[in-house]
Design a protein around this motif. Structure first.
Motif, PDB file in Angstrom:
ATOM      1  N   GLY A 185      -3.022  -4.632   6.282  1.00  0.00           N
ATOM      2  CA  GLY A 185      -3.166  -4.178   7.302  1.00  0.00           C
ATOM      3  C   GLY A 185      -2.766  -2.351   6.093  1.00  0.00           C
ATOM      4  O   GLY A 185      -3.249  -2.559   4.801  1.00  0.00           O
ATOM      5  N   PRO A 186      -2.551  -1.056   6.001  1.00  0.00           N
ATOM      6  CA  PRO A 186      -2.331   0.102   5.252  1.00  0.00           C
ATOM      7  C   PRO A 186      -1.844  -0.721   4.237  1.00  0.00           C
ATOM      8  O   PRO A 186      -2.045   0.147   3.250  1.00  0.00           O
ATOM      9  CB  PRO A 186      -1.857   0.787   6.426  1.00  0.00           C
ATOM     10  CG  PRO A 186      -2.521   0.638   7.841  1.00  0.00           C
ATOM     11  CD  PRO A 186      -2.188  -0.630   7.597  1.00  0.00           C
ATOM     12  N   ARG A 187      -0.704  -1.319   4.421  1.00  0.00           N
ATOM     13  CA  ARG A 187       0.519  -1.011   2.771  1.00  0.00           C
ATOM     14  C   ARG A 187      -0.402  -2.589   2.362  1.00  0.00           C
ATOM     15  O   ARG A 187       0.447  -2.096   0.931  1.00  0.00           O
ATOM     16  CB  ARG A 187       1.696  -1.883   3.689  1.00  0.00           C
ATOM     17  CG  ARG A 187       2.702  -0.898   4.667  1.00  0.00           C
ATOM     18  CD  ARG A 187       3.586  -1.594   4.418  1.00  0.00           C
ATOM     19  NE  ARG A 187       4.320  -0.341   5.800  1.00  0.00           N
ATOM     20  CZ  ARG A 187       5.814   0.282   4.847  1.00  0.00           C
ATOM     21  NH1 ARG A 187       6.067   0.502   3.796  1.00  0.00           N
ATOM     22  NH2 ARG A 187       6.371   1.099   6.241  1.00  0.00           N
ATOM     23  N   GLN A 188      -0.991  -2.988   2.721  1.00  0.00           N
ATOM     24  CA  GLN A 188      -2.074  -4.012   2.090  1.00  0.00           C
ATOM     25  C   GLN A 188      -2.602  -3.142   0.614  1.00  0.00           C
ATOM     26  O   GLN A 188      -2.812  -3.295  -0.296  1.00  0.00           O
ATOM     27  CB  GLN A 188      -2.055  -5.231   2.278  1.00  0.00           C
ATOM     28  CG  GLN A 188      -0.527  -6.316   2.627  1.00  0.00           C
ATOM     29  CD  GLN A 188      -0.191  -5.799   4.271  1.00  0.00           C
ATOM     30  OE1 GLN A 188      -0.443  -4.697   4.857  1.00  0.00           O
ATOM     31  NE2 GLN A 188       1.053  -6.337   4.347  1.00  0.00           N
ATOM     32  N   VAL A 189      -3.495  -2.093   1.672  1.00  0.00           N
ATOM     33  CA  VAL A 189      -4.834  -1.943   1.303  1.00  0.00           C
ATOM     34  C   VAL A 189      -3.923  -0.837  -0.196  1.00  0.00           C
ATOM     35  O   VAL A 189      -4.029  -0.400  -0.384  1.00  0.00           O
ATOM     36  CB  VAL A 189      -5.311  -1.149   2.348  1.00  0.00           C
ATOM     37  CG1 VAL A 189      -6.322   0.343   1.230  1.00  0.00           C
ATOM     38  CG2 VAL A 189      -6.204  -1.569   2.498  1.00  0.00           C
ATOM     39  N   GLY A 190      -2.468  -0.023   0.060  1.00  0.00           N
ATOM     40  CA  GLY A 190      -2.007   0.609  -0.445  1.00  0.00           C
ATOM     41  C   GLY A 190      -1.784  -0.229  -1.910  1.00  0.00           C
ATOM     42  O   GLY A 190      -1.371   0.396  -2.889  1.00  0.00           O
ATOM     43  N   ASN A 191      -1.034  -1.417  -1.809  1.00  0.00           N
ATOM     44  CA  ASN A 191      -0.660  -2.263  -2.616  1.00  0.00           C
ATOM     45  C   ASN A 191      -1.783  -2.384  -3.910  1.00  0.00           C
ATOM     46  O   ASN A 191      -1.539  -2.665  -4.907  1.00  0.00           O
ATOM     47  CB  ASN A 191      -0.081  -3.922  -2.551  1.00  0.00           C
ATOM     48  CG  ASN A 191       1.519  -3.444  -1.487  1.00  0.00           C
ATOM     49  OD1 ASN A 191       2.317  -2.640  -2.116  1.00  0.00           O
ATOM     50  ND2 ASN A 191       2.268  -3.632  -0.776  1.00  0.00           N
ATOM     51  N   VAL A 192      -3.310  -2.416  -2.962  1.00  0.00           N
ATOM     52  CA  VAL A 192      -4.175  -3.057  -3.370  1.00  0.00           C
ATOM     53  C   VAL A 192      -4.441  -2.280  -4.859  1.00  0.00           C
ATOM     54  O   VAL A 192      -5.615  -1.634  -5.792  1.00  0.00           O
ATOM     55  CB  VAL A 192      -5.669  -3.382  -3.166  1.00  0.00           C
ATOM     56  CG1 VAL A 192      -7.206  -3.617  -3.532  1.00  0.00           C
ATOM     57  CG2 VAL A 192      -5.242  -4.863  -2.155  1.00  0.00           C
ATOM     58  N   MET A 193      -4.741  -0.566  -3.788  1.00  0.00           N
ATOM     59  CA  MET A 193      -4.867   0.221  -5.095  1.00  0.00           C
ATOM     60  C   MET A 193      -4.173   0.981  -5.407  1.00  0.00           C
ATOM     61  O   MET A 193      -4.179   0.922  -7.059  1.00  0.00           O
ATOM     62  CB  MET A 193      -5.468   1.313  -3.752  1.00  0.00           C
ATOM     63  CG  MET A 193      -6.475   1.710  -2.965  1.00  0.00           C
ATOM     64  SD  MET A 193      -7.568   1.297  -3.541  1.00  0.00           S
ATOM     65  CE  MET A 193      -7.930   2.963  -4.641  1.00  0.00           C
ATOM     66  N   ALA A 194      -3.121   0.712  -5.513  1.00  0.00           N
ATOM     67  CA  ALA A 194      -1.614   0.689  -6.466  1.00  0.00           C
ATOM     68  C   ALA A 194      -2.182   0.005  -7.763  1.00  0.00           C
ATOM     69  O   ALA A 194      -1.773   0.002  -9.080  1.00  0.00           O
ATOM     70  CB  ALA A 194      -0.329   0.300  -6.668  1.00  0.00           C
ATOM     71  N   ALA A 195      -2.570  -0.869  -7.443  1.00  0.00           N
ATOM     72  CA  ALA A 195      -3.034  -2.265  -8.429  1.00  0.00           C
ATOM     73  C   ALA A 195      -4.066  -2.119  -9.016  1.00  0.00           C
ATOM     74  O   ALA A 195      -4.612  -2.991 -10.355  1.00  0.00           O
ATOM     75  CB  ALA A 195      -2.271  -3.535  -7.605  1.00  0.00           C
ATOM     76  N   SER A 196      -5.022  -1.788  -8.599  1.00  0.00           N
ATOM     77  CA  SER A 196      -6.654  -1.668  -9.416  1.00  0.00           C
ATOM     78  C   SER A 196      -7.078  -1.573 -10.514  1.00  0.00           C
ATOM     79  O   SER A 196      -7.995  -1.951 -10.875  1.00  0.00           O
ATOM     80  CB  SER A 196      -7.166  -0.908  -8.035  1.00  0.00           C
ATOM     81  OG  SER A 196      -6.729   0.674  -8.201  1.00  0.00           O
ATOM     82  N   GLY A 197      -5.818  -0.440 -11.077  1.00  0.00           N
ATOM     83  CA  GLY A 197      -6.137  -0.416 -12.454  1.00  0.00           C
ATOM     84  C   GLY A 197      -6.035  -1.097 -13.506  1.00  0.00           C
ATOM     85  O   GLY A 197      -6.100  -1.517 -14.450  1.00  0.00           O
ATOM     86  N   ASP A 198      -4.912  -2.331 -12.532  1.00  0.00           N
ATOM     87  CA  ASP A 198      -4.234  -3.768 -13.306  1.00  0.00           C
ATOM     88  C   ASP A 198      -4.640  -4.722 -13.480  1.00  0.00           C
ATOM     89  O   ASP A 198      -5.783  -5.473 -14.248  1.00  0.00           O
ATOM     90  CB  ASP A 198      -3.420  -3.339 -14.343  1.00  0.00           C
ATOM     91  CG  ASP A 198      -2.096  -2.917 -13.454  1.00  0.00           C
ATOM     92  OD1 ASP A 198      -2.547  -2.873 -11.703  1.00  0.00           O
ATOM     93  OD2 ASP A 198      -1.181  -2.541 -13.081  1.00  0.00           O
TER      94      ASP A 198
END
Length: 140
Positions: free
Chosen positions: A51-64
Motif C-alpha cells: 500500500g502507500p505506506r509500504q511505497v513510502g518505506n521503500v522510497m525512504a530506504a532506497s538510498g541505503d
C-alpha cells in the motif's frame, strides 16, 4: 533485462516489492509525477500486496537498504544537479506534496524539470502532471 530487479539474485518478498516500486519510479518521466497510492495500486496488481505506506518505506530506504536493487549504471540528474539512481522527487502524496523532509529540494527539482505545480508552487498539479505507466515515457 528488467529495470525492476537483478537477474541472477533470489529476492526476499520485501526486496521483490521494493524492486517493483523502484523499477516503476525509475520509469516516471521528467516533469511528471506519481502518488504513493498509485504506485501501490500498480505494484499490487502484479504482486498482490502493499500500500502507500509500504511505497513510502521503500522510497525512504532506497538510498541505503534497497540500493542493491537498482542497476549500478542508473543515474538521474536531480536536485541541485546531484545524481540519483531513483528520481524520488517525482513521488508525491495524494495532495501533490513532496516529502516534507525534502520539500525544498523536491520542489526545486520539479520546477527545473518543468513539472506543473499549483499556483502557490508548493504542490504538484496532479491534474496535469500525473503519469500512468501505459503512457509514453515523455513529458506532455
Amino acid at each position: 533485462m528488467s529495470d525492476e530487479e537483478p537477474s541472477d539474485t533470489q529476492l526476499t518478498p520485501a526486496e521483490e516489492y521494493a524492486a517493483a516500486v523502484l523499477g516503476l519510479v525509475r520509469r516516471i518521466p521528467p516533469a511528471r509525477a506519481m502518488t504513493y497510492g498509485l504506485i501501490a495500486e500498480i505494484v499490487a496488481d502484479d504482486l498482490g500486496r502493499g500500500g502507500p505506506r509500504q511505497v513510502g518505506n521503500v522510497m525512504a530506504a532506497s538510498g541505503d537498504r534497497y540500493q542493491h536493487l537498482v542497476p549500478e549504471d542508473a543515474v538521474v540528474v536531480g536536485p541541485a544537479q546531484d545524481n540519483f539512481a531513483v528520481p524520488w522527487w517525482r513521488v508525491v502524496n495524494a495532495a501533490g506534496s513532496p516529502p516534507a523532509r525534502h520539500l525544498t529540494a523536491a520542489l526545486d527539482a520539479l520546477r527545473a524539470e518543468g513539472c506543473p505545480l499549483t499556483r502557490d508552487g508548493r504542490r504538484v498539479d496532479l491534474k496535469h502532471a500525473i503519469w500512468f505507466p501505459d503512457e509514453p515515457d515523455a513529458a506532455g
